[in-house]
Design a protein around this motif. Structure first.
Motif, short mmCIF file in Angstrom:
data_model
loop_
_atom_site.label_atom_id
_atom_site.label_comp_id
_atom_site.label_asym_id
_atom_site.label_seq_id
_atom_site.Cartn_x
_atom_site.Cartn_y
_atom_site.Cartn_z
N SER A 82 0.85 -1.07 -0.06
CA SER A 82 0.06 0.08 -0.04
C SER A 82 0.95 1.43 0.12
CB SER A 82 -0.76 -0.04 1.40
OG SER A 82 -0.08 0.32 2.32
N ALA A 83 0.09 2.27 -0.29
CA ALA A 83 1.04 3.64 -0.30
C ALA A 83 1.43 4.02 1.06
CB ALA A 83 0.08 4.73 -0.81
N GLN A 84 0.73 3.87 2.22
CA GLN A 84 1.13 4.03 3.39
C GLN A 84 2.40 3.15 3.85
OE1 GLN A 84 0.52 6.74 5.26
NE2 GLN A 84 -0.76 7.43 3.58
N TYR A 86 4.73 1.92 1.90
CA TYR A 86 5.75 2.76 1.35
C TYR A 86 6.50 3.73 1.88
CZ TYR A 86 8.83 4.51 -2.40
OH TYR A 86 9.94 4.91 -3.01
N ARG A 87 5.35 4.64 2.28
CA ARG A 87 5.73 6.03 3.07
C ARG A 87 6.35 5.54 4.42
NH1 ARG A 87 3.94 9.03 7.29
NH2 ARG A 87 2.07 7.39 7.70
N GLN A 88 6.24 4.39 5.09
CA GLN A 88 6.48 4.25 6.46
C GLN A 88 7.84 3.49 6.45
OE1 GLN A 88 3.31 1.92 8.32
NE2 GLN A 88 2.19 3.66 7.92
N LEU A 89 8.24 2.71 5.24
CA LEU A 89 9.54 1.96 4.98
C LEU A 89 10.77 2.92 5.12
CD1 LEU A 89 8.90 -0.58 2.24
CD2 LEU A 89 8.79 -1.14 4.85
N SER A 90 11.76 2.40 6.04
CA SER A 90 13.04 3.39 6.01
C SER A 90 13.54 2.56 4.88
CB SER A 90 13.97 2.77 7.25
OG SER A 90 13.81 1.58 7.42
N TYR A 91 13.92 1.46 4.25
CA TYR A 91 14.45 0.99 3.07
C TYR A 91 13.33 1.13 2.04
CZ TYR A 91 16.45 -1.88 -0.53
OH TYR A 91 16.84 -2.18 -1.61
N LYS A 92 13.66 1.45 0.81
CA LYS A 92 12.71 1.84 -0.22
C LYS A 92 13.09 0.85 -1.33
CE LYS A 92 10.58 5.46 1.38
NZ LYS A 92 9.62 5.32 2.53
N PRO A 93 12.32 -0.24 -1.53
CA PRO A 93 12.53 -1.26 -2.48
C PRO A 93 12.66 -0.53 -3.71
CG PRO A 93 10.60 -2.03 -1.29
CD PRO A 93 10.87 -0.47 -0.96
N LYS A 94 13.63 -1.23 -4.58
CA LYS A 94 14.06 -0.77 -5.96
C LYS A 94 12.94 -0.62 -6.89
CE LYS A 94 18.97 -2.38 -5.40
NZ LYS A 94 19.87 -3.38 -5.84
N ASN A 95 12.05 -1.76 -6.69
CA ASN A 95 10.82 -1.86 -7.89
C ASN A 95 9.60 -1.77 -6.97
OD1 ASN A 95 9.28 -2.28 -10.02
ND2 ASN A 95 10.22 -4.46 -10.39
N ALA A 96 9.16 -0.93 -6.50
CA ALA A 96 8.04 -0.79 -5.57
C ALA A 96 6.72 -0.78 -6.29
CB ALA A 96 8.38 0.21 -4.47
N VAL A 97 5.76 -1.31 -6.18
CA VAL A 97 4.30 -1.44 -6.79
C VAL A 97 3.39 -0.90 -5.82
CG1 VAL A 97 2.60 -2.42 -8.16
CG2 VAL A 97 4.92 -2.74 -8.76
N ILE A 98 2.86 0.29 -5.97
CA ILE A 98 1.75 0.82 -4.77
C ILE A 98 0.52 0.51 -5.42
CG2 ILE A 98 1.00 2.85 -3.47
CD1 ILE A 98 4.14 1.97 -3.34
N MET A 99 -0.26 -0.29 -4.55
CA MET A 99 -1.94 -0.73 -4.87
C MET A 99 -2.66 0.45 -4.84
SD MET A 99 -1.92 -4.31 -2.86
CE MET A 99 -2.07 -3.21 -1.03
N ASP A 100 -3.58 0.51 -5.62
CA ASP A 100 -4.51 1.37 -5.78
C ASP A 100 -5.82 1.19 -5.07
OD1 ASP A 100 -6.54 3.32 -6.81
OD2 ASP A 100 -6.41 2.81 -8.69
N SER A 101 -6.12 1.97 -3.97
CA SER A 101 -7.32 1.85 -2.91
C SER A 101 -8.52 1.71 -3.70
CB SER A 101 -7.12 2.98 -1.83
OG SER A 101 -7.43 4.40 -2.37
N THR A 102 -8.63 2.18 -4.69
CA THR A 102 -10.06 2.12 -5.52
C THR A 102 -9.97 0.74 -6.20
OG1 THR A 102 -9.09 3.34 -7.76
CG2 THR A 102 -9.86 4.72 -5.77
N ALA A 103 -9.18 0.09 -6.40
CA ALA A 103 -9.22 -1.10 -7.08
C ALA A 103 -8.50 -2.24 -6.39
CB ALA A 103 -8.51 -1.21 -8.43
N GLY A 124 -2.03 1.34 6.46
CA GLY A 124 -1.50 0.75 5.68
C GLY A 124 -1.47 -0.74 5.40
N ALA A 125 -1.70 -1.14 6.55
CA ALA A 125 -1.74 -2.93 6.76
C ALA A 125 -2.96 -3.44 6.18
CB ALA A 125 -1.77 -3.14 8.26
N VAL A 126 -2.52 -4.50 5.36
CA VAL A 126 -3.42 -5.11 4.35
C VAL A 126 -3.31 -6.80 4.64
CG1 VAL A 126 -3.61 -3.29 2.69
CG2 VAL A 126 -2.05 -5.17 2.50
N TRP A 127 -4.46 -7.38 4.21
CA TRP A 127 -4.60 -8.78 3.81
C TRP A 127 -4.43 -9.16 2.42
CZ3 TRP A 127 -8.67 -10.23 1.17
CH2 TRP A 127 -9.94 -9.42 1.20
#
Length: 357
Positions: A82-84, A86-103, A124-127
């Protein structure tokens, strides 16, 4: 399909699950241990390189602390979150894909798709319910229905061939009962007129406890947060997607900024150092014998929270931001899971470390 437990079951943190079939493979979470040793998951280099996707349920390091290790070892695929998160991570993955909350459903490849929902554990926590090669695996992440602050998308009538479900607390009681016990203890300590120090993580139960204490005590006691948590409060107290509408009834001004240097009279003081790892936190406690100290989460192998609990300086009453074992069984019964694997309880070893499904 095959599910391999690489950490998280009968373990101190280190949540990680490798799923593989004839054509595809993926990883769900990739955390380090919470025993102070920062152990990485039991993934081979071949498994890491074979995985096409890495799904992250949320940002806490017992679920994400080994992402950089996975990339260094050869993982090159997308890291889904989720976008949140990603925001909270101290290490940002090289190939991050952010999920769309509307989909909340997405297809990755033909016959390889997933659904997701909010867990109620933190922003930001999801199942996930991930279908691949005709088989569905459900991963609850850290799951909590009924939290006072965070929204949850309840999992009901879901069909899955295997389910990995949060069962952090080895008890049959409910989270509601645990929450009441924690709030009653906090209220009793506040009623003494002494400052109450509440060490919490930056992302998680701190905001839930503040909202619940305000509702319970009607604003009789000041609520103060250090700068990091205060910024989270100001950001999310009116955000609609991850936060429950009932929180909007709590005035944003009910919480004030605290400099973390000392105590200014009675009230609840939230400190974003859950394990008391920082010297400044311990110095504050040691020079403030008048303050009560309440630990509300699991005590891990790093930091000095455990020593304060053992010495009697701190009291410990768990706040439920996970599920109990009884609630895990109830969630499994409310769905059609062919097999259920409890995780997050270091005292409960799994029946198997590899599951065919």
């Amino acid at each position: 399909m095959k599910l391999s437990i690489a950490g998280g079951c009968g373990d101190f943190g280190r949540s990680c699950f490798f799923v593989s079939g004839d054509q595809h493979a993926y990883i769900v979470d990739c955390g380090t241990s919470t025993d102070g040793l920062d152990r990485v998951p039991d993934l081979t280099a071949d498994e890491i390189r074979r995985a096409e996707y890495l799904f992250l349920t949320h940002s806490h390091r017992d679920h994400t602390g080994a992402v950089e290790y996975a990339e260094e070892t050869g993982f090159t695929g997308p890291v889904i979150m989720s976008a949140q998160t990603y925001r909270q991570l101290s290490y940002k993955p090289k190939n991050a894909v952010i999920m769309d909350s509307t989909a909340p459903e997405a297809e990755l490849l033909p016959g390889f798709f997933f659904r997701w929902g909010r867990t109620g554990h933190c922003c930001g926590a999801v199942w996930y319910a991930i279908t691949c090669e005709g088989k569905t695996a459900f991963f609850s992440g850290d799951y909590r229905e009924g939290d006072p602050f965070y929204r949850n998308d309840p999992v009901r009538d879901l069909t899955a061939d295997i389910a990995v479900i949060d069962a952090a607390y080895p008890t049959e009681e409910t989270g509601e009962a645990m929450r009441e016990r924690c709030l009653a203890k906090a209220e009793a300590l506040l009623a003494t007129g002494r400052p109450l120090l509440l060490p919490v993580p930056r992302f998680g139960r701190g905001l839930s406890m503040a909202a619940a204490l305000y509702e319970r005590c009607g604003g009789r006691y000041p609520l103060r947060m250090d700068g990091r948590l205060y910024r989270e409060w100001r950001t999310f107290a009116r955000r609609k997607y991850f936060v429950k509408p009932s929180v909007w009834d709590v005035p944003v001004e009910a919480v004030t900024l605290w400099d973390g240097a000392g105590f200014d009279g009675p009230g609840a003081y939230f400190l974003t150092d859950a394990q008391l790892s920082h010297a400044e936190s311990r110095q504050l406690i040691d020079r403030s014998p008048e303050a009560s100290l309440l630990l509300t989460g699991s005590v891990h192998g790093y930091g000095r929270a455990e020593s304060y609990a053992k010495s009697g300086r701190a009291e410990t009453v768990l706040w439920p931001n996970h599920m109990t074992y009884g609630e895990m069984k109830a969630l499994a019964a409310a769905n059609q899971f062919a097999a259920a694997v409890p995780f997050h309880d270091p005292s409960r070893q799994p029946e198997h470390y590899i599951y065919e499904f």
